[in-house]
Design an enzyme around this catalytic site. Structure first.
Site, PDB file in Angstrom:
ATOM      1  N   SER A   1      -1.017 -11.883  15.679  1.00 24.70           N
ATOM      2  CA  SER A   1      -0.959 -11.641  16.911  1.00 24.70           C
ATOM      3  C   SER A   1      -0.777 -13.063  17.721  1.00 24.70           C
ATOM      4  O   SER A   1       0.407 -13.733  17.430  1.00 24.70           O
ATOM      5  CB  SER A   1      -2.137 -10.908  17.507  1.00 24.70           C
ATOM      6  OG  SER A   1      -1.983 -10.553  18.910  1.00 24.70           O
TER       7      SER A   1
ATOM      8  N   ASP B   1       1.388   0.183  16.639  1.00 20.59           N
ATOM      9  CA  ASP B   1       0.719  -0.996  17.247  1.00 20.59           C
ATOM     10  C   ASP B   1       1.007  -0.587  18.758  1.00 20.59           C
ATOM     11  O   ASP B   1       2.134  -0.313  19.002  1.00 20.59           O
ATOM     12  CB  ASP B   1       1.499  -2.139  16.802  1.00 20.59           C
ATOM     13  CG  ASP B   1       0.800  -3.461  17.292  1.00 20.59           C
ATOM     14  OD1 ASP B   1       0.218  -3.254  18.155  1.00 20.59           O
ATOM     15  OD2 ASP B   1       1.140  -4.352  16.417  1.00 20.59           O
TER      16      ASP B   1
ATOM     17  N   HIS C   1      -2.500  -2.623  15.538  1.00 24.27           N
ATOM     18  CA  HIS C   1      -2.310  -3.924  15.608  1.00 24.27           C
ATOM     19  C   HIS C   1      -2.935  -4.750  14.632  1.00 24.27           C
ATOM     20  O   HIS C   1      -2.918  -5.964  14.388  1.00 24.27           O
ATOM     21  CB  HIS C   1      -2.829  -4.136  17.088  1.00 24.27           C
ATOM     22  CG  HIS C   1      -2.255  -5.649  17.615  1.00 24.27           C
ATOM     23  ND1 HIS C   1      -1.015  -6.043  17.428  1.00 24.27           N
ATOM     24  CD2 HIS C   1      -3.248  -6.418  17.947  1.00 24.27           C
ATOM     25  CE1 HIS C   1      -1.066  -7.360  17.869  1.00 24.27           C
ATOM     26  NE2 HIS C   1      -2.274  -7.821  17.947  1.00 24.27           N
TER      27      HIS C   1
END
Length: 246
Positions: A75, A200, A228
């Site tokens: 991320s 996600d 995610h």
């Protein structure tokens, strides 16, 4: 000598998030495996650049790296990995993005997080920090059959480290909202690979095809039922993909 594998966490988290898979990574990879905190998070909660921006924070992080490291960034950590690979390429031999794209905000034809959602996170952060991070944790575990247990375990691991600095939390959201690394991704001198979850909610599946257009050398794999945080929800599948990438 094997290159060092360095794990970089995402927004609101700290290196504790990797403890769920670090022992397995150490078993399947012969080099050293190390997880680092982004500036302002975990053990680095008190050491943050002023002002806090991607360039200065990435430079601070790069000073902790050995030459030719493999950076695995999840991320927000993926943006740091890309930025370091482009600006200090002697430090990086390969980047593995985990649920991370070079620009997180939705813009025109580019799929990403809507500005409304990011702004909402920022507003809530000011008034309800704990609640906002908890909500973010819930998003991480979406798609996992053991979501409730995953969140509980995650919270325990994260709580072993200092709470994130509020300035770093706000700056992290600013980076996600404003830092566009698409040109950098297209011209990065280092090999880039990626692991994504098809479900996600923060990194739209459509963005992956756009990344392949930007960089023809980009290689990636998608875990169909993951969201995610594929390394939490689909640990074994994730580890087997990473093994092939290493």
């Amino acid at each position: 000598m094997q290159k060092e594998l360095v794990l970089l966490h995402g927004w609101g988290m700290n290196q504790g998030v990797w403890q769920l898979i670090q022992p397995e990574l150490e078993n399947l990879y012969t080099g050293e495996v190390r997880s680092l905190d982004l500036p302002g998070f975990g053990n680095s909660a008190t050491t943050l650049p002023t002002p806090y921006n991607l360039h200065d924070a990435a430079m601070q992080l790069s000073q902790q790296l050995k030459p030719h490291s493999i950076l695995m960034g999840w991320s927000l950590g993926g943006l740091f990995a890309l930025y370091i690979a482009k600006h200090w390429p002697e430090k990086v031999s390969k980047v593995i993005l985990v649920a991370s794209i070079p620009y997180f905000a939705e813009q025109g034809e580019w799929p990403g997080i809507s500005e409304k959602v990011l702004t909402q996170f920022k507003d809530q952060l000011v008034n309800h920090r704990e609640k906002t991070i908890e909500r973010f944790l819930t998003i991480q575990a979406m798609g996992s059959e053991s979501a409730r247990d995953d969140i509980k375990q995650l919270k325990q691991l994260l709580n072993q480290y200092s709470a994130p600095n509020s300035e770093a939390l706000t700056a992290g959201l600013d980076i996600l909202q404003n830092d566009d690394l698409r040109d950098l991704f297209a011209t990065c001198p280092v090999k880039i690979m990626g692991v994504f979850g098809r479900l996600d909610a923060l990194v739209p599946y459509k963005a992956i095809a756009k990344m392949s257009v930007l960089n023809a050398e980009f290689e990636y794999q998608v875990i169909d039922k993951a969201s995610h945080a594929p390394f939490i929800s689909h640990k074994n599948e994730f580890l087997s993909i990473v093994k092939s990438m290493l």
